[in-house]
Design a protein around this motif. Structure first.
Motif, PDB file in Angstrom:
ATOM      1  N   ALA A  86      -1.900  76.746  45.483  1.00  0.00           N
ATOM      2  CA  ALA A  86      -1.858  77.556  46.713  1.00  0.00           C
ATOM      3  C   ALA A  86      -3.073  77.189  47.770  1.00  0.00           C
ATOM      4  CB  ALA A  86      -2.243  78.974  45.943  1.00  0.00           C
ATOM      5  N   LEU A  87      -2.682  77.153  48.843  1.00  0.00           N
ATOM      6  CA  LEU A  87      -3.886  76.919  49.943  1.00  0.00           C
ATOM      7  C   LEU A  87      -4.030  77.526  50.793  1.00  0.00           C
ATOM      8  CD1 LEU A  87      -5.614  73.893  51.119  1.00  0.00           C
ATOM      9  CD2 LEU A  87      -3.691  73.239  52.575  1.00  0.00           C
ATOM     10  N   LYS A  88      -5.612  78.054  51.087  1.00  0.00           N
ATOM     11  CA  LYS A  88      -5.598  78.786  52.212  1.00  0.00           C
ATOM     12  C   LYS A  88      -5.856  78.145  53.847  1.00  0.00           C
ATOM     13  CE  LYS A  88      -9.149  82.458  53.364  1.00  0.00           C
ATOM     14  NZ  LYS A  88     -10.276  81.324  53.561  1.00  0.00           N
ATOM     15  N   LEU A  89      -5.863  77.848  54.601  1.00  0.00           N
ATOM     16  CA  LEU A  89      -6.089  77.295  55.574  1.00  0.00           C
ATOM     17  C   LEU A  89      -6.821  78.756  56.668  1.00  0.00           C
ATOM     18  CD1 LEU A  89      -3.810  74.494  56.683  1.00  0.00           C
ATOM     19  CD2 LEU A  89      -5.620  74.857  55.474  1.00  0.00           C
ATOM     20  N   GLU A 110       0.596  79.476  41.148  1.00  0.00           N
ATOM     21  CA  GLU A 110      -0.868  79.816  40.463  1.00  0.00           C
ATOM     22  C   GLU A 110      -1.236  80.746  41.347  1.00  0.00           C
ATOM     23  OE1 GLU A 110      -2.023  79.576  37.314  1.00  0.00           O
ATOM     24  OE2 GLU A 110      -0.588  77.009  36.744  1.00  0.00           O
ATOM     25  N   SER A 111      -1.457  82.473  40.840  1.00  0.00           N
ATOM     26  CA  SER A 111      -1.176  83.328  42.682  1.00  0.00           C
ATOM     27  C   SER A 111      -3.032  84.209  42.730  1.00  0.00           C
ATOM     28  CB  SER A 111      -0.980  84.011  42.795  1.00  0.00           C
ATOM     29  OG  SER A 111      -0.181  85.011  41.249  1.00  0.00           O
ATOM     30  N   GLY A 112      -3.398  83.269  41.568  1.00  0.00           N
ATOM     31  CA  GLY A 112      -5.173  84.561  41.202  1.00  0.00           C
ATOM     32  C   GLY A 112      -6.084  83.916  42.754  1.00  0.00           C
ATOM     33  N   ALA A 113      -5.441  82.958  43.138  1.00  0.00           N
ATOM     34  CA  ALA A 113      -6.555  83.352  44.293  1.00  0.00           C
ATOM     35  C   ALA A 113      -6.137  83.160  45.758  1.00  0.00           C
ATOM     36  CB  ALA A 113      -7.074  81.612  44.991  1.00  0.00           C
ATOM     37  N   LEU A 114      -4.731  83.628  45.509  1.00  0.00           N
ATOM     38  CA  LEU A 114      -4.712  83.939  46.439  1.00  0.00           C
ATOM     39  C   LEU A 114      -3.874  85.800  46.185  1.00  0.00           C
ATOM     40  CD1 LEU A 114      -2.284  85.065  48.889  1.00  0.00           C
ATOM     41  CD2 LEU A 114      -0.510  84.572  48.045  1.00  0.00           C
ATOM     42  N   THR A 115      -4.252  86.979  45.098  1.00  0.00           N
ATOM     43  CA  THR A 115      -4.481  87.314  45.079  1.00  0.00           C
ATOM     44  C   THR A 115      -5.418  88.499  44.893  1.00  0.00           C
ATOM     45  OG1 THR A 115      -2.342  87.976  43.358  1.00  0.00           O
ATOM     46  CG2 THR A 115      -4.111  89.725  43.253  1.00  0.00           C
ATOM     47  N   PRO A 140      -1.007  93.766  46.951  1.00  0.00           N
ATOM     48  CA  PRO A 140      -1.064  92.861  45.722  1.00  0.00           C
ATOM     49  C   PRO A 140       0.474  93.442  45.525  1.00  0.00           C
ATOM     50  CG  PRO A 140      -2.515  92.527  45.394  1.00  0.00           C
ATOM     51  CD  PRO A 140      -2.957  94.075  45.867  1.00  0.00           C
ATOM     52  N   GLY A 141       0.435  94.592  44.793  1.00  0.00           N
ATOM     53  CA  GLY A 141       2.027  95.096  44.434  1.00  0.00           C
ATOM     54  C   GLY A 141       2.376  96.010  45.435  1.00  0.00           C
TER      55      GLY A 141
END
Length: 773
Positions: free
Chosen positions: A40-43, A92-97, A107-108
């Motif tokens: 996952a990438l954040k911009l 791998e959603s940990g960073a986004l969550t 996130p729920g």
């Protein structure tokens, strides 16, 4: 013309056009990102920013999310009005969550994303308002492991304002920042516990640095970072390129410690440039760093010096065998930086070197930027890693198993872009060694590179690229193989697994493997994809005579794939943890120890569960974690080659002792002609050396017959099993016969000699009986 005026006219006389550039970094308004499978990438976008997405492998689709600052959905800002609920288990959603929670989103609740499907053309997006965009590369863990599904993606962020990316993103809460203009210096205070980041704004610019203890200045004393004290405390007798982990003053008190370094090329202690140095070259009155440092420190009452010792950040120096200390243009790219932590209250000074007469600044002085961070800034220890000289920078990160290994050791070393353990104090290097020989050990080997080669022409491509006959490789089998260049030199080695008739997984040491495969596929018009798995497939090595018994307790395999008792040496299967619904992983009967052993490849999200299961199952068998230090001893005893040691540029496969990995009679592969010549008439061969004592020579030490060097040591260690030192060496064939008496030169090669005898490799278990057991 005064030099201060000359600096202001540099842009007008063309020096800037001579700045050496790097693809991907030549324009500071561009940023490239690599998005691996399940990543996952954040911009953060501003109005008018462009985002270009290129599919590099087989990823069928990407997920796209956009949010306003309050965490509200902002897909409309990208001109997208269709979306559906996001599946958080497909990446791998940990960073986004974590980001959603910190920005007030839940996130729920249903989080919606748009799908971007793979296209022959790049996808380009633009935003009409400030938004945060997340791009995900979804693929299920099962599909990644079993089917080779997924592929990597390149994302390029081009800002609407060209000056936005002159500087890297802040690493935490910034308490102060400023720019040191070219040809100047600036003094500033860094309280204890705070961190200072020195940034090369445009690349190839040196910055001299010095720090003084505030308490000493208050007492009328001067206690600065001292080169001799530092080298003595860190046990380095001479200054060398690079940086030390800590820096000390004359009272032997630690003042600063290194936290991050993205360049890797510095001179730890020379003098900052001086007025005298320029005068003697015909430039009286030239600006210089020593005077600039004295001027900047005047307000702190520090006495002036004609020459200031300094840490010379980004100054590219090295020790040349023929000319001593050598220097050339800096290796630093735009945005490269160093981060140090203050261990005392300090007064620091940084310069932007004015030298335009030497290559050290690329003949073009530019600015340096400084940031000071609060102690709570979440800045992890890291060094830079680039897949290629012109590739985007990655800083070393903890592996998927770090949460477990870091609880057991603080002794880590970089393995490409990851931190992996060197040794574990509770057991010690020798304890880990004997556990691997007698019981079993578990080791994080996630630094291994993995690529999937998929398509109807996959076999044809690998036949061209590798030295083994891939057509003979059955499904659920693996083979050690080499990739050579046209001269027969080894580019890379690794293990090739066949998971289906058209799917292969190449596990190797270098990204150059993928570049070679992609070039061959393109040049020959083959229907094949080379998919970069990156860090999406971390792996463990469970090695030792008890390893099979440990795995029997936790494995579940379907009847359609090999079971653990059916797996022969270099066999591979897909297994699950405990039962049919447990996490899936690829299991191979391979390793780098010469012992019976297995390697486990899994998704990041399953890494800790698999580590825990193996360690729990191994309690009754004496399983302990192992680091790279013990592995190095074991792999030398087993006669296993390493890159940069046994094989290197200019060394053919036969000279590296790897001729066994070339299928006899195979034709049509890269390097075939050169390898055929060297097989018939090798000038050098890889042999073993046995010593009477325990002293092991260093890599690169010459092997002598009388006064003449006849070979070079490639790897050496003290062998606990044999009770004496051993080495692998590349020897002239005339002196390679078993039993030949030679000497290894120490000191200058002549003042001290270690008597040695030529022997066979492997040193331990030469028939590989233990691995085949």
């Amino acid at each position: 013309m005064q030099y201060s005026k000359l600096l202001n006219t540099i842009d007008n006389i063309g020096y800037r056009s001579n700045r050496r550039t790097f693809p991907g970094f030549s324009k500071p308004d561009q940023r490239l990102h690599h998005l691996e499978p399940r990543g996952a990438l954040k911009l953060d976008l501003e109005p008018g920013d462009l985002v270009r997405i290129d599919w590099l492998g087989g990823a069928a689709k990407l997920g796209l999310l956009a949010f306003r600052g309050s965490g509200q959905n902002a897909m409309s800002a990208l001109g997208i009005d269709h979306s559906k609920p996001l599946n958080f288990t497909d990446f791998e959603s940990g960073a986004l969550t974590g980001w959603l929670v910190s920005n007030g989103a839940n996130p729920g609740h249903a989080i919606r994303a748009a799908n971007l499907f793979a296209n022959a053309e790049a996808v380009v997006l633009s935003s009409i308002e400030p938004v945060t965009v997340w791009i995900t590369n979804p693929v299920s863990a099962d599909a990644l492991i079993e089917l080779g599904a997924g592929g990597s993606v390149q994302v390029e962020h081009v800002p609407s304002r060209p000056d936005r990316f002159h500087l890297p993103e802040p690493l935490g809460h910034v308490t102060e920042e400023f720019t040191v203009s070219r040809g100047t210096a600036h003094a500033y205070e860094v309280p204890k516990g705070h961190l200072v980041q020195i940034i090369d704004v445009e690349g190839q610019q040196c910055s001299d640095f010095q720090a003084l203890r505030q308490d000493a200045l208050d007492a009328g004393l001067e206690r600065a970072i001292d080169g001799t004290a530092t080298r003595s405390m860190v046990r380095r007798a001479y200054p060398t390129p690079g940086l030390f982990a800590k820096f000390f003053d004359l009272d032997l008190r630690p003042m600063m410690e290194l936290v991050q370094d993205t360049c890797g090329r510095h001179d730890t202690f020379g003098l900052a440039c001086t007025a005298r140095g320029y005068e003697e070259r015909g430039y009286p009155g030239h600006l210089n760093c020593s005077d600039n440092i004295s001027n900047a420190l005047d307000r702190y009452g520090v006495p002036r010096k004609p020459a200031w010792p300094a840490i010379n950040f980004f100054w590219n120096t090295w020790i040349d065998d023929h000319h001593g200390l050598a220097t050339e243009e800096s290796h630093s790219r735009p945005g490269d930086y160093v981060v140090l932590k203050a261990l005392e209250d300090l007064v620091c000074v940084s310069t932007a070197c004015p030298d335009d007469l030497d290559p050290i600044n690329g003949w073009n002085p530019t600015d340096v930027h400084v940031r000071i961070y609060a102690p709570e800034a979440p800045i992890q220890r890291a060094v830079a890693y680039r897949k290629k000289e012109d590739a985007p920078m990655q800083v070393s990160t903890p592996s998927a198993f770090h949460e477990r290994t870091s609880a057991l050791t603080s002794n880590f070393a970089p393995a490409r872009d990851l931190w992996v353990p060197d040794h574990f104090p509770a057991t010690g290097v020798l304890g880990e060694y004997w556990a691997c020989r007698e019981k079993a050990t578990l080791q994080d080997m996630s630094g291994l590179r993995k690529f999937d080669i998929i398509g109807p022409d996959a076999e044809r491509l690998l036949q061209r690229a590798l030295t083994r006959d891939v057509s003979r490789l059955a499904v659920w089998r693996g083979s050690y193989a080499l990739m050579c260049d046209e001269t027969g030199a080894v580019i890379d080695d690794g293990t090739l697994f066949r998971l289906s008739p058209t799917l292969f997984r190449w596990c190797c040491g270098s990204e150059e493997s993928a570049r070679v495969l992609e070039t061959l596929a393109s040049d020959e018009g083959l229907q094949v994809r080379v998919e970069h798995l990156g860090g999406s497939l971390p792996n463990l090595a469970l090695q030792g005579p008890q390893s099979r018994d440990v795995l029997r307790k936790i494995l579940f395999t379907q009847p359609t794939v090999p079971s653990i008792d059916q797996m022969k040496w270099f066999g591979v299967t897909v297994a699950r943890l405990h039962h049919r619904d447990g996490p899936a992983f690829m299991l191979s009967r391979t390793g780098y120890t010469g012992e019976l052993g297995y390697e486990i490849f899994c998704a990041k999200s399953d890494a800790l569960a698999i580590w825990d299961a193996v360690m729990a199952a191994g309690e009754g068998y004496g399983v302990v974690p192992m680091g790279n230090a013990a592995l190095e001893i074991i792999r030398i005893e087993a006669g296993l080659a390493a890159a940069g040691a046994e094989f290197a540029p200019g060394v053919t496969a036969h000279e590296a002792g790897l001729g066994f990995a070339i299928t006899k009679g195979k034709t049509g592969f890269v390097g075939e002609a050169a390898l055929a010549r060297s097989a018939d008439n090798p000038a050098k061969v890889l042999r073993g050396l046995a010593f009477a004592g325990d002293e092991a020579p260093r890599h690169g030490t010459h092997v002598f017959h009388g006064e003449r060097p006849v070979g070079v040591v490639t790897s050496a260690t003290m062998s606990p099993t044999l009770g004496h030192a051993i080495a692998m060496a590349r020897l002239a064939v005339e002196f390679s016969e078993t039993g030949t008496a030679l000497e290894v030169g120490q000191l200058d090669g002549h003042m001290k000699r270690l008597p040695t005898t030529v022997t066979d490799v492997p040193f331990v278990d030469p028939t590989r009986t233990r691995a085949r057991a």
